[in-house]
Design a protein around this motif. Structure first.
Motif, mmCIF file in Angstrom:
data_model
loop_
_atom_site.group_PDB
_atom_site.id
_atom_site.type_symbol
_atom_site.label_atom_id
_atom_site.label_comp_id
_atom_site.label_asym_id
_atom_site.label_seq_id
_atom_site.Cartn_x
_atom_site.Cartn_y
_atom_site.Cartn_z
ATOM 1 N N GLY A 247 136.471 -43.658 -118.091
ATOM 2 C CA GLY A 247 137.437 -43.217 -117.709
ATOM 3 C C GLY A 247 137.011 -41.707 -118.057
ATOM 4 O O GLY A 247 137.554 -41.143 -117.284
ATOM 5 N N TYR A 248 135.972 -41.731 -118.620
ATOM 6 C CA TYR A 248 134.843 -40.263 -119.722
ATOM 7 C C TYR A 248 134.342 -39.525 -117.800
ATOM 8 O O TYR A 248 134.005 -39.996 -117.150
ATOM 9 C CB TYR A 248 134.203 -40.204 -120.572
ATOM 10 N N GLN A 249 135.398 -38.502 -117.988
ATOM 11 C CA GLN A 249 134.651 -37.262 -116.950
ATOM 12 C C GLN A 249 133.149 -36.916 -117.052
ATOM 13 O O GLN A 249 132.498 -36.175 -117.618
ATOM 14 C CB GLN A 249 135.753 -36.132 -116.999
ATOM 15 N N ALA B 263 124.205 -41.027 -118.237
ATOM 16 C CA ALA B 263 124.819 -41.444 -118.736
ATOM 17 C C ALA B 263 125.684 -41.175 -119.275
ATOM 18 O O ALA B 263 126.205 -39.974 -119.159
ATOM 19 C CB ALA B 263 123.825 -41.768 -119.798
ATOM 20 N N CYS B 264 127.130 -42.350 -119.363
ATOM 21 C CA CYS B 264 127.913 -41.699 -119.842
ATOM 22 C C CYS B 264 127.818 -41.482 -121.710
ATOM 23 O O CYS B 264 127.914 -42.789 -122.228
ATOM 24 C CB CYS B 264 129.258 -43.011 -119.493
ATOM 25 N N PRO B 265 128.397 -40.682 -122.509
ATOM 26 C CA PRO B 265 128.587 -40.159 -123.657
ATOM 27 C C PRO B 265 129.557 -40.831 -124.157
ATOM 28 O O PRO B 265 128.843 -40.825 -125.715
ATOM 29 C CB PRO B 265 128.970 -38.437 -123.753
ATOM 30 N N HIS B 266 130.114 -41.189 -123.486
ATOM 31 C CA HIS B 266 131.564 -41.877 -124.395
ATOM 32 C C HIS B 266 130.707 -43.354 -124.535
ATOM 33 O O HIS B 266 131.168 -44.190 -125.941
ATOM 34 C CB HIS B 266 132.918 -42.168 -123.890
ATOM 35 N N CYS B 267 130.318 -44.225 -123.479
ATOM 36 C CA CYS B 267 130.092 -45.706 -123.713
ATOM 37 C C CYS B 267 128.583 -46.758 -122.854
ATOM 38 O O CYS B 267 128.349 -47.644 -122.735
ATOM 39 C CB CYS B 267 131.416 -46.610 -122.684
HETATM 40 ZN ZN LIG Z 1 132.120 -45.042 -119.764
#
Ligand SMILES: [Zn+2]
Length: 205
Positions: free
Chosen positions: A34-36, A9-13
């Motif tokens: 765009g989170y790595q 999971a993307c921790p940002h979104c």
């Molecule tokens: Zn994301």
């Protein structure tokens, strides 16, 4: 969608992706923000091994170089971290000295050595060392017990307290310790468990 260990999971979104083992060891970014998500395999390993090596060397400096110099009138004193720990090691303070030794020094050093042992062969293109997977597992298990930065908080409080009574100069080991805390934080932020596990599991050289 069934979530399992191939999901990330993307921790940002919060978007969830399913990555194949091959994709897991490449550099991936979240399509939406765009989170790595994962570092490239060799980049992640080189970073972790490099930082583990750095923190082992810094810990050596911390232990034996002078940590603080105190001046109060005609009295002057200088102490290393080893002196501080051994200074407590009598009578009722014995358990405290023991705890400081374990959590501040032994566990962080053990973690670094386990990471180097498990991951260095991947960097040099060798087969996994025996017990590499359990070494890596232990390095993760020990993480909450490595408390070098807590010691730094204690030192800061003590410095404020004795600052009024004596002139305090920080020694080489003090700055090595500050650097060590920064290196550890940096390492924890960039340690991509997925990439490390997958590279270790798929190393067939
Ligand atoms: Zn994301």
């Amino acid at each position: 969608m069934i979530y399992d260990s191939t999901c990330i999971a993307c921790p940002h979104c919060d978007v969830v992706y399913r990555l194949s083992a091959a994709r897991m060891v490449t550099r991936t970014r979240c399509l939406r923000c765009g989170y790595q998500l994962t570092l490239g395999k060799s980049e992640a390993i080189a970073r972790v091994v490099g930082l583990a090596l750095t923190s082992t060397i810094l810990m050596g400096i911390v232990l034996f170089a002078p940590f603080l110099h105190l001046n109060a009138g005609p009295f002057a004193s200088s102490a290393s971290v080893a002196d501080v720990v051994l200074g407590f090691a009598t009578g009722i303070m014995m358990p405290l000295a023991f705890a400081v030794l374990i959590f501040i020094i032994v566990v962080p050093v053990a973690r670094s050595l386990l990471l180097i042992y498990a991951l260095a062969p991947l960097l040099t293109g060798h087969a996994n060392a025996s017990g590499a997977q359990s070494s890596l597992r232990w390095a993760f298990v020990l993480k909450p017990w490595a408390m070098a930065e807590i010691f730094m908080v204690g030192v800061a409080v003590a410095l404020v307290k004795i600052g009024g009574m004596a002139t305090v100069h920080t020694g080489t080991a003090f700055w090595a310790f500050v650097l060590l805390v920064v290196v550890n934080t940096f390492q924890d932020t960039f340690m991509c468990r997925n990439t490390l596990w997958t590279s270790l599991a798929t190393n067939t050289t």
